[in-house]
Structure formats: structure tokens, C-alpha cells
Design a protein around this motif. Structure first.
Motif, PDB file in Angstrom:
ATOM      1  N   ASP A   1     105.377  30.446  65.120  1.00  0.00           N
ATOM      2  CA  ASP A   1     106.833  30.312  65.236  1.00  0.00           C
ATOM      3  C   ASP A   1     107.151  28.874  65.636  1.00  0.00           C
ATOM      4  O   ASP A   1     107.534  28.592  66.775  1.00  0.00           O
ATOM      5  CB  ASP A   1     107.364  31.305  66.273  1.00  0.00           C
ATOM      6  CG  ASP A   1     108.885  31.295  66.351  1.00  0.00           C
ATOM      7  OD1 ASP A   1     109.518  30.689  65.464  1.00  0.00           O
ATOM      8  OD2 ASP A   1     109.432  31.875  67.301  1.00  0.00           O
ATOM      9  N   ARG A   2     106.996  27.969  64.680  1.00  0.00           N
ATOM     10  CA  ARG A   2     107.196  26.543  64.939  1.00  0.00           C
ATOM     11  C   ARG A   2     108.394  26.029  64.159  1.00  0.00           C
ATOM     12  O   ARG A   2     108.569  26.349  62.981  1.00  0.00           O
ATOM     13  CB  ARG A   2     105.945  25.751  64.539  1.00  0.00           C
ATOM     14  CG  ARG A   2     104.767  25.984  65.459  1.00  0.00           C
ATOM     15  CD  ARG A   2     103.495  25.330  64.968  1.00  0.00           C
ATOM     16  NE  ARG A   2     103.687  24.016  64.366  1.00  0.00           N
ATOM     17  CZ  ARG A   2     102.664  23.236  63.982  1.00  0.00           C
ATOM     18  NH1 ARG A   2     101.420  23.653  64.149  1.00  0.00           N
ATOM     19  NH2 ARG A   2     102.905  22.065  63.436  1.00  0.00           N
ATOM     20  N   ASP A   3     109.201  25.218  64.839  1.00  0.00           N
ATOM     21  CA  ASP A   3     110.397  24.695  64.186  1.00  0.00           C
ATOM     22  C   ASP A   3     110.066  23.855  62.969  1.00  0.00           C
ATOM     23  O   ASP A   3     110.784  23.898  61.968  1.00  0.00           O
ATOM     24  CB  ASP A   3     111.216  23.850  65.180  1.00  0.00           C
ATOM     25  CG  ASP A   3     112.047  24.722  66.113  1.00  0.00           C
ATOM     26  OD1 ASP A   3     111.997  25.952  65.976  1.00  0.00           O
ATOM     27  OD2 ASP A   3     112.741  24.158  66.980  1.00  0.00           O
ATOM     28  N   ASP A   4     108.968  23.069  63.021  1.00  0.00           N
ATOM     29  CA  ASP A   4     108.658  22.226  61.866  1.00  0.00           C
ATOM     30  C   ASP A   4     108.307  23.079  60.654  1.00  0.00           C
ATOM     31  O   ASP A   4     108.704  22.766  59.526  1.00  0.00           O
ATOM     32  CB  ASP A   4     107.534  21.234  62.188  1.00  0.00           C
ATOM     33  CG  ASP A   4     106.272  21.905  62.707  1.00  0.00           C
ATOM     34  OD1 ASP A   4     106.331  23.070  63.141  1.00  0.00           O
ATOM     35  OD2 ASP A   4     105.201  21.246  62.699  1.00  0.00           O
TER      36      ASP A   4
ATOM     37  N   GLY B   1     112.706  25.138  49.879  1.00  0.00           N
ATOM     38  CA  GLY B   1     113.332  26.126  49.009  1.00  0.00           C
ATOM     39  C   GLY B   1     113.056  27.573  49.355  1.00  0.00           C
ATOM     40  O   GLY B   1     113.422  28.473  48.590  1.00  0.00           O
ATOM     41  N   ALA B   2     112.415  27.821  50.506  1.00  0.00           N
ATOM     42  CA  ALA B   2     112.166  29.204  50.911  1.00  0.00           C
ATOM     43  C   ALA B   2     113.476  29.910  51.223  1.00  0.00           C
ATOM     44  O   ALA B   2     114.428  29.291  51.689  1.00  0.00           O
ATOM     45  CB  ALA B   2     111.240  29.243  52.125  1.00  0.00           C
ATOM     46  N   SER B   3     113.496  31.203  50.964  1.00  0.00           N
ATOM     47  CA  SER B   3     114.692  32.005  51.224  1.00  0.00           C
ATOM     48  C   SER B   3     114.600  32.787  52.518  1.00  0.00           C
ATOM     49  O   SER B   3     115.549  33.470  52.894  1.00  0.00           O
ATOM     50  CB  SER B   3     114.924  32.987  50.073  1.00  0.00           C
ATOM     51  OG  SER B   3     115.155  32.309  48.871  1.00  0.00           O
ATOM     52  N   GLY B   4     113.466  32.711  53.204  1.00  0.00           N
ATOM     53  CA  GLY B   4     113.337  33.466  54.436  1.00  0.00           C
ATOM     54  C   GLY B   4     112.126  33.043  55.236  1.00  0.00           C
ATOM     55  O   GLY B   4     111.257  32.299  54.750  1.00  0.00           O
ATOM     56  N   PHE B   5     112.073  33.510  56.467  1.00  0.00           N
ATOM     57  CA  PHE B   5     111.012  33.128  57.398  1.00  0.00           C
ATOM     58  C   PHE B   5     110.710  34.334  58.261  1.00  0.00           C
ATOM     59  O   PHE B   5     111.596  34.882  58.917  1.00  0.00           O
ATOM     60  CB  PHE B   5     111.494  31.959  58.258  1.00  0.00           C
ATOM     61  CG  PHE B   5     110.414  31.283  59.045  1.00  0.00           C
ATOM     62  CD1 PHE B   5     109.669  30.255  58.481  1.00  0.00           C
ATOM     63  CD2 PHE B   5     110.158  31.655  60.356  1.00  0.00           C
ATOM     64  CE1 PHE B   5     108.677  29.612  59.218  1.00  0.00           C
ATOM     65  CE2 PHE B   5     109.166  31.026  61.093  1.00  0.00           C
ATOM     66  CZ  PHE B   5     108.430  29.995  60.522  1.00  0.00           C
ATOM     67  N   LEU B   6     109.453  34.779  58.230  1.00  0.00           N
ATOM     68  CA  LEU B   6     109.050  35.988  58.942  1.00  0.00           C
ATOM     69  C   LEU B   6     107.725  35.726  59.632  1.00  0.00           C
ATOM     70  O   LEU B   6     106.861  35.032  59.097  1.00  0.00           O
ATOM     71  CB  LEU B   6     108.904  37.150  57.952  1.00  0.00           C
ATOM     72  CG  LEU B   6     108.708  38.554  58.503  1.00  0.00           C
ATOM     73  CD1 LEU B   6     109.980  39.048  59.175  1.00  0.00           C
ATOM     74  CD2 LEU B   6     108.305  39.515  57.375  1.00  0.00           C
ATOM     75  N   LEU B   7     107.560  36.279  60.844  1.00  0.00           N
ATOM     76  CA  LEU B   7     106.298  36.138  61.562  1.00  0.00           C
ATOM     77  C   LEU B   7     105.354  37.288  61.217  1.00  0.00           C
ATOM     78  O   LEU B   7     105.796  38.405  60.938  1.00  0.00           O
ATOM     79  CB  LEU B   7     106.545  36.106  63.072  1.00  0.00           C
ATOM     80  CG  LEU B   7     107.342  34.908  63.587  1.00  0.00           C
ATOM     81  CD1 LEU B   7     107.560  35.032  65.095  1.00  0.00           C
ATOM     82  CD2 LEU B   7     106.648  33.604  63.259  1.00  0.00           C
ATOM     83  N   LYS B   8     104.053  36.997  61.230  1.00  0.00           N
ATOM     84  CA  LYS B   8     103.067  38.003  60.836  1.00  0.00           C
ATOM     85  C   LYS B   8     102.996  39.183  61.802  1.00  0.00           C
ATOM     86  O   LYS B   8     102.438  40.224  61.448  1.00  0.00           O
ATOM     87  CB  LYS B   8     101.687  37.363  60.710  1.00  0.00           C
ATOM     88  CG  LYS B   8     101.525  36.502  59.466  1.00  0.00           C
ATOM     89  CD  LYS B   8     100.115  35.946  59.363  1.00  0.00           C
ATOM     90  CE  LYS B   8      99.943  35.112  58.103  1.00  0.00           C
ATOM     91  NZ  LYS B   8      98.593  34.495  58.022  1.00  0.00           N
TER      92      LYS B   8
ATOM     93  N   VAL C   1     116.731  32.700  64.654  1.00  0.00           N
ATOM     94  CA  VAL C   1     116.329  31.650  63.730  1.00  0.00           C
ATOM     95  C   VAL C   1     117.551  30.984  63.120  1.00  0.00           C
ATOM     96  O   VAL C   1     117.607  29.769  62.953  1.00  0.00           O
ATOM     97  CB  VAL C   1     115.410  32.223  62.624  1.00  0.00           C
ATOM     98  CG1 VAL C   1     115.129  31.179  61.566  1.00  0.00           C
ATOM     99  CG2 VAL C   1     114.115  32.732  63.236  1.00  0.00           C
ATOM    100  N   THR C   2     118.567  31.794  62.798  1.00  0.00           N
ATOM    101  CA  THR C   2     119.803  31.238  62.250  1.00  0.00           C
ATOM    102  C   THR C   2     120.408  30.236  63.213  1.00  0.00           C
ATOM    103  O   THR C   2     120.866  29.163  62.810  1.00  0.00           O
ATOM    104  CB  THR C   2     120.814  32.366  61.972  1.00  0.00           C
ATOM    105  OG1 THR C   2     120.246  33.285  61.046  1.00  0.00           O
ATOM    106  CG2 THR C   2     122.102  31.805  61.396  1.00  0.00           C
TER     107      THR C   2
END
Length: 223
Positions: A74-77, A86-93, A118-119
Motif C-alpha cells: 500500500d504505497r503512494d508511489d 492508465g489503471a482503472s483501480g487499485f486493490l491490495l492482495k 484511496v480516493t
């Protein structure tokens, strides 16, 4: 990990895993050959990392698949680089099976997949409110009221973008992380109508997806 993801996703009954890749380069090749609707992309991989692979898939395919970055970190970079690529989403494993299934469904529907926290991070990084392009801003007198004839930044931005009143209203609700179904219930209109409005908004803003539209809305005072 991939075997676990495949088992979870195919248990949903309404989706099929059409391919797997163990490196970034394999992911780019597989996306080109298989034309999936959604790609679940890791970040740290051999040969080519997931950020660069995302960038190439988005650039090479038309229409490009929705890409959900799924990472341990969960890193901001990683978050900001993935969205910029161009990713449409971000999810942690560590997300639960239901969250993974929901993420793929949301991405396939063309919606943004960003948790509320995240938003907030995306908005604080990219979307500080700015003045309108023509420099027109609202003004207030000593009594705190607006001067006659002045327009608020959201009105200026709406007109500049060519949005109708209804499209601007839909954009404000999109910026509140509402789904098409939730917007339809709020505005008492059909979900298909909402989808049309969202498509028009994205086209007029030149936004690739809802994430970009949310950033635009906050940056220009429309939300």
C-alpha cells in the motif's frame, strides 16, 4: 497466488480467466493476444514491472482492457504511478474473495475501483482546486454575498467543458464514488440513462475513465 485468484474468480460463475502471466512482458503479450475485458496486474514482477506493463497494454490495445492493480504494498508511489499509467483501480492482495470478485465486476462495467481512503489520497495529491482557465472566479462583497452577475468556479468550469446541467450533476455524484445504480436512484432516472450521461461526460472532459473524471471534478470545483 495466481492459482488462488483463478479459483476465486471462476467460482463467481459470471467470469472466465482467459490467461495468466508470470512476468510483465508476458502480461503485455497475453493482453494483446487474448483481448481480455479486465487485467489483474501485479506491480513487482520479473522482466518488466506492472506499471510499465500497464502503460504498454493501455497504449497498444484499442479498446484497452480495464486494469486493476493488485499488490501487497500500500504505497503512494505505486498507487499514483499505476493511475498515471492508465489503471482503472487499485486493490491490495489481502482483500477478501468477495472484494476481488467485486473489483473485477466494477472494472468490467467501466467504473473506477478506488476505496474511499484511496480516493482521498488521489484528490489530495492531484486535485487541489484551481481557478478557471479564463481566470474568472466568484467574488464576494463585505456582506459575504456574491456580486451580481458573478459566476461560481463550478459554473465556469461546467460551461468551459461543455457539460449540461444534468451532466454536471452526474459528475458531482460520480465524484462522490457513487455507482451508476446509486446515481439512478438518487436522480430518479434509468441506469441506462446514467450510463449515457457518464459516457458523455468522459468524452467531453477527455477523461479515460471515472478516476480521471473524479480528479477533474475536484480540480475544477465541480465537486
Amino acid at each position: 497466488m495466481r492459482a488462488g485468484f483463478r479459483m476465486i474468480l471462476e467460482s463467481a460463475g459470471d467470469m472466465v480467466v482467459v490467461g495468466e502471466a508470470s512476468t510483465g512482458a508476458e502480461a503485455v503479450a497475453a493482453a494483446s493476444a487474448l483481448r481480455p475485458d479486465v487485467v489483474c496486474m501485479d506491480v513487482q514482477m520479473p522482466d518488466m514491472d506492472g506499471i510499465e506493463a500497464t502503460r504498454r497494454i493501455v497504449a497498444d490495445a484499442s479498446p484497452s482492457p480495464s486494469i486493476v492493480v493488485v499488490t501487497t504494498f500500500d504505497r503512494d508511489d505505486y498507487l499514483f504511478d499505476a493511475l498515471a499509467a492508465g489503471a482503472s483501480g487499485f486493490l491490495l492482495k489481502n482483500a477478501g474473495p468477495e472484494e476481488l470478485i467485486s473489483a473485477v465486476r466494477v472494472a468490467a462495467a467501466g467504473d473506477a475501483l478506488l476505496a474511499p481512503e484511496v480516493t482521498r489520497r488521489v484528490i489530495s495529491r492531484f486535485a487541489a482546486p484551481s481557478a478557471s482557465a479564463d481566470g474568472e472566479t466568484s467574488s464576494a462583497g463585505r456582506d459575504g454575498g456574491r456580486h451580481p452577475g458573478s459566476r461560481q468556479p463550478d459554473d465556469v468550469s461546467r460551461v468551459a467543458a461543455g457539460l449540461t446541467d444534468r451532466e454536471a450533476e452526474v459528475l458531482r455524484l460520480v465524484a462522490q464514488a457513487m455507482s451508476n445504480a446509486e446515481i439512478a436512484r438518487r436522480l430518479y432516472i434509468g441506469e441506462a440513462t446514467v450510463k449515457t450521461h457518464v459516457s458523455n461526460v468522459l468524452q467531453k472532459l477527455g477523461a479515460r475513465d471515472r478516476v480521471a473524471a473524479v480528479v477533474y471534478a475536484h480540480r475544477h470545483g465541480l465537486a
